[in-house]
Scaffold this motif. Structure first.
Motif, short mmCIF file in Angstrom:
data_model
loop_
_atom_site.label_atom_id
_atom_site.label_comp_id
_atom_site.label_asym_id
_atom_site.label_seq_id
_atom_site.Cartn_x
_atom_site.Cartn_y
_atom_site.Cartn_z
N ARG A 24 31.52 19.80 8.37
CA ARG A 24 31.50 18.73 9.38
C ARG A 24 32.23 17.49 8.87
N ALA A 25 32.13 17.24 7.58
CA ALA A 25 32.83 16.10 6.99
C ALA A 25 34.35 16.29 7.09
N LYS A 26 34.80 17.52 6.89
CA LYS A 26 36.24 17.79 7.02
C LYS A 26 36.72 17.57 8.46
N ALA A 27 35.90 17.99 9.42
CA ALA A 27 36.26 17.79 10.83
C ALA A 27 36.37 16.31 11.15
N SER A 28 35.48 15.50 10.59
CA SER A 28 35.55 14.04 10.80
C SER A 28 36.79 13.47 10.14
N ALA A 29 37.09 13.95 8.94
CA ALA A 29 38.26 13.44 8.22
C ALA A 29 39.54 13.72 8.98
N ASN A 30 39.57 14.84 9.68
CA ASN A 30 40.75 15.16 10.49
C ASN A 30 40.96 14.16 11.62
N LYS A 31 39.89 13.47 11.99
CA LYS A 31 39.98 12.43 13.02
C LYS A 31 40.17 11.05 12.41
N GLY A 32 40.30 10.98 11.10
CA GLY A 32 40.47 9.70 10.42
C GLY A 32 39.17 8.97 10.19
N LEU A 33 38.04 9.70 10.22
CA LEU A 33 36.73 9.09 10.08
C LEU A 33 36.04 9.57 8.81
N TRP A 34 35.23 8.72 8.22
CA TRP A 34 34.45 9.06 7.03
C TRP A 34 33.05 9.46 7.48
N ARG A 35 32.64 10.65 7.11
CA ARG A 35 31.31 11.13 7.51
C ARG A 35 30.35 10.96 6.33
N GLY A 36 29.15 10.49 6.64
CA GLY A 36 28.14 10.30 5.61
C GLY A 36 26.85 11.01 5.97
N LEU A 37 26.12 11.44 4.95
CA LEU A 37 24.88 12.19 5.11
C LEU A 37 23.75 11.43 4.45
N GLY A 38 22.74 11.05 5.24
CA GLY A 38 21.63 10.26 4.71
C GLY A 38 20.31 10.97 4.86
N ILE A 39 19.38 10.65 3.99
CA ILE A 39 18.05 11.25 4.03
C ILE A 39 17.02 10.22 3.63
N ALA A 40 15.82 10.36 4.18
CA ALA A 40 14.66 9.59 3.73
C ALA A 40 13.45 10.52 3.78
N THR A 41 12.70 10.57 2.70
CA THR A 41 11.42 11.27 2.67
C THR A 41 10.37 10.21 2.39
N PHE A 42 9.32 10.19 3.18
CA PHE A 42 8.47 9.00 3.17
C PHE A 42 7.10 9.29 3.80
N LEU A 43 6.21 8.35 3.63
CA LEU A 43 4.95 8.38 4.37
C LEU A 43 4.64 6.98 4.87
N GLU A 44 3.59 6.91 5.68
CA GLU A 44 3.10 5.60 6.11
C GLU A 44 1.60 5.63 6.27
N TRP A 45 1.03 4.45 6.34
CA TRP A 45 -0.41 4.24 6.50
C TRP A 45 -0.69 3.86 7.93
N TRP B 83 0.82 -1.22 0.00
CA TRP B 83 0.00 0.00 0.00
C TRP B 83 0.85 1.27 0.00
N VAL B 84 2.02 1.21 0.65
CA VAL B 84 2.84 2.42 0.76
C VAL B 84 4.13 2.32 -0.06
N GLN B 85 4.23 1.32 -0.91
CA GLN B 85 5.50 1.07 -1.60
C GLN B 85 5.93 2.23 -2.50
N THR B 86 4.98 2.96 -3.08
CA THR B 86 5.35 4.11 -3.92
C THR B 86 5.55 5.36 -3.09
N SER B 87 5.18 5.34 -1.83
CA SER B 87 5.47 6.38 -0.86
C SER B 87 5.01 7.76 -1.32
N VAL B 88 5.89 8.76 -1.20
CA VAL B 88 5.53 10.16 -1.47
C VAL B 88 5.78 10.53 -2.92
N TYR B 89 6.04 9.55 -3.77
CA TYR B 89 6.43 9.81 -5.15
C TYR B 89 5.30 9.50 -6.13
#
Length: 767
Positions: free
Chosen positions: A442-463, A339-345
């Protein structure tokens, strides 16, 4: 009073005082005189024939009242648990399933299935006697994984020709073939949604006893009426002879919907012995035999034109529903998720093929989100992967494909109608709150610590709503001024009593202390119960309408008592006043004048359809490339929840849901040994449950209450599962982004939950 304690206010939860003081009343707290205890003998095999059971020693042991086997219950005429209905196999034949007896009588189909029960004076005596039962098994081959269960020579769990329970197809394959043939970009992913355990603080608990020729069942459940219906049906008892009472419930998450076989056994033996019988599951029993969640595998593909406009969506899913498919378990994967597989699209055409499959594992069913997390994970992973492969910005891709406000009400390809939604506005707020544009620093600050920073998003709905849209409430105004509300929705930690009480305050204008919400007793209220985020949406709407009708009735009674017309009466803060005079009467005094010393009314209300809450969740992670360890360092969400009754409670539901979703993304997984069917994650020593420290310090939850739901009188939307649904794709998309930003975009399509350090490290370096 209404201003201080009514809707929209962050009123302190009514439930908290007694719970924090340890004064709650759980099933385990009730101990009637002569109480006995029951213990279940469970199969050590995932698949075996029961050749012989010897209970003679167990019956003679101290304190034992009864030892009963599945064969004896079958001979006594106890019916099996109900099978799924309304679905078909590919050839049109009926759903495939074996009979699920409340105690297995001839064959066991998963490790942990109960085949005998012992009732004794103490729990220790019952356990000792249980261990004295001798069972001879003939072990059979087992099929634990979807792959093994679908092999041509797979061991069969039912009388059908294979282990496919049912199938459902939606859409137009010809149109989708055309769309994919014309597409400039085609993205495909294989996505595994691992099996999860609903770990509630309070395990399943049931106490049954007889009282005045009636069977009383005290149980930790989300659906007391459903429990009564199941017990009466299987045991052949009249409805009026059974009363189900639910006190405090230490968490449900969907796992405590309906009756389990053990619940029915307890009811049966209590009825037979005419003694109180109690069962409190231990944690191992919960892992072995309670309903698990998720466990599906999807092949997902998205077709887009050169500009990024979605042309079509293809989803082919196999769902592991365990040894004994239930109506809930099959419907979640073959109907509700789609029912929600097509979500907000705005997706013009689809090709969905969903197949439920039996395996030698515990049954799967409702778990927070129930089908919607799986569907949203599919589409959000596809959207981000499409952006990576096409080179189109992922935010621009979403903007291009969002359903627009002017399209509301909008009917999606599954014929589900969204009443409201402004998805681009919600995303814009999410981007701003998360400071999306400032990520590079913020990604540069993480890189200075030897860490990889990632940015994620989800836009969605539910029933939400459970498609159980009717609710009946009973309102009573008592002679002491207390207003009692009887409802079939149930509390399980979500604070629903407080929210319902606030709705009563809205109508009557009395202090919150004068409102008493009564739940969980089939002698006073019956209905669907609490599941599918429907408690406030459906139950609250019924309370609001019932309260208004009760006040109207009180107005008529006050007019008679004051010898005035109803039009001349002014009501405020629990008192009627005749306009232009000093004549008045309080609700309490008015109730005292009635023949039964109360004003009483029963009201039924039906909402017009489901709600479609939606959100934009943004997550930032840091990935340690040396160890594969992923930590969530920032989590921001904006959630369209419609009208808000209690901001604190709503925020708590959103936060708790998100943490559960993060747990699935990074940690949790129920694991069986594929050869023997033995549960490898049978305790909290083995199952990696999320702890509080999984939440980042930068955890920000926002609510947009500006877009009211049009399908109920309150304008509210269900929120109990929204956070869970958004969290899993947001976190995984963030990890995929971290890989892509560091030259490993080719690995993003291969990420599979849970993203444990070993799994991530192995993905990064195994090649």
């Amino acid at each position: 009073m209404t201003t201080r304690f009514g809707s929209g206010q962050a009123v302190q939860r009514l439930e908290d005082d007694q719970l924090l003081k340890g004064a709650g009343l759980y099933t385990s707290d009730v101990n009637p005189p002569g109480q006995t205890h029951i213990c279940f003998f469970r199969s050590p095999y995932a698949h075996a024939r029961i050749v012989k059971i010897d209970t003679s020693i167990a019956k003679s042991m101290p304190g034992v009242h009864l030892v009963i086997t599945g064969k004896e219950l079958t001979q006594a005429g106890i019916k099996p648990m109900p099978r799924p209905i309304g679905f078909r196999r590919a050839d049109g034949s009926a759903v495939a399933s074996a009979d699920r007896r409340i105690l297995a009588s001839d064959r066991v189909r998963y490790s942990g299935e109960a085949i005998a029960a012992v009732v004794a004076d103490t729990q220790e005596q019952a356990r000792n006697a249980m261990e004295a039962i001798a069972v001879e098994f003939e072990e059979l081959p087992c099929a634990v994984t979807l792959e093994d269960a679908l092999k041509p020579d797979a061991p069969l769990l039912s009388d059908a020709s294979d282990n496919r329970v049912a199938e459902a197809r939606y859409g137009d394959t010809a149109s989708i073939d055309t769309a994919f043939a014309q597409a400039a970009h085609v993205v495909s992913l294989d996505l595994n949604h691992q099996r999860l355990m609903a770990v509630t603080i309070e395990p399943r608990s049931v106490l049954a006893y007889t009282e005045a020729d009636r069977l009383i069942i005290r149980i930790s459940s989300q659906m007391p009426t459903g429990v009564r219906t199941m017990v009466c049906d299987l045991l052949g008892l009249q409805t009026e002879k059974v009363r189900v009472i639910v006190g405090d419930v230490g968490g449900g998450f969907g796992m405590k919907t309906g009756a389990y076989p053990e619940d029915v056994v307890v009811a049966y033996v209590a009825h037979q012995l005419q003694k109180p019988v109690k069962w409190i599951a231990d944690r191992s029993e919960e892992f072995l035999s309670s309903t698990h969640g998720r466990d599906i595998f999807s092949k997902a593909s998205l077709a887009l034109d050169a500009n990024g406009k979605i042309l079509g969506l293809r989803i082919h899913t196999l769902a592991n529903v365990g040894a004994y498919p239930t109506m809930t378990g099959v419907a979640i994967q073959l109907m509700i998720g789609p029912w929600v597989q097509t979500s907000v699209y705005d997706i013009p055409c689809i090709d969905f093929h969903f197949t439920s499959v039996m395996t030698n594992t515990a049954t799967t069913g409702a778990y927070r989100g129930a089908g919607r997390p799986e569907a949203i994970y599919n589409i959000e992973r596809l959207i981000d992967e499409a952006a990576r492969q096409s080179g189109i910005d992922r935010i621009a891709l979403r903007r291009l494909n969002f359903i627009q406000p002017h399209q509301m009400p909008y009917k999606n390809p599954m014929d589900q109608t969204y009443d409201t939604g402004n998805f681009e506005s919600i995303m814009n707020q999410g981007l701003e709150k998360a400071n999306w544009e400032g990520f590079e620093d913020r990604a540069k600050a993480s890189a200075n610590k030897g860490l990889w920073r990632g940015l994620g998003i989800a836009t969605f709905l539910e029933w939400t709503g459970g498609n159980a849209f009717e609710e009946t409430v009973q309102i009573k105004v008592l002679e002491d001024g207390v207003i009692e509300v009887f409802t079939a929705v149930t509390a399980m930690g979500q604070g629903i009593a407080t929210s319902l009480a606030q709705l009563v305050v809205d109508v009557f204008g009395v202090p919150l202390s004068q409102v008493r919400i009564c739940m969980g007793d089939t002698d006073h209220s019956n209905g669907f119960g609490s599941a599918g985020s429907r408690s406030l949406f459906t139950g609250g709407s019924a309370v609001h309408v019932g309260a208004e009708k009760t006040l109207d009735k009180a107005r008529e009674l006050a007019a008679q008592a004051l010898e005035a017309s109803t039009q001349d009466l002014h009501y405020a803060s629990g008192e009627f006043l005749v306009a232009g005079t000093d004549l008045k009467i309080s609700l309490a005094a008015l109730a005292a004048k009635q023949p039964h010393k109360k004003i009483e009314l029963q009201s039924t209300n039906t909402v017009n359809g489901p709600t479609w809450p939606n959100g934009c969740h943004v997550c930032e992670i840091e990935l340690d490339p040396q160890t594969g360890f992923v930590s969530v360092v920032s989590y921001t969400s904006v959630n369209d929840v419609g009208r808000v009754i209690n901001p604190t409670i709503v925020r708590g539901q959103l936060d708790g849901g998100a943490v559960q979703g993060i747990g699935q993304a990074l940690l949790e997984e129920v694991v069986y040994d594929s050869e023997t069917g033995q549960l490898l994650t049978g305790s909290l020593m083995d199952y990696a449950l999320a702890h509080a420290d999984i939440m980042p310090q930068m955890f920000s939850t926002h609510m947009d209450a500006s877009i009211a739901c049009k399908n109920n009188v309150l304008g509210v939307k269900g929120v109990g599962e929204l956070g869970t649904i958004g969290a899993t794709p947001t976190v995984v998309n963030a990890v995929a982004d971290a890989l892509a930003r560091n030259g490993k975009s080719h690995l993003s399509a291969h990420l599979q939950m849970p993203l444990t350090p070993f799994r991530v490290w192995q993905l990064m370096y195994s090649a």
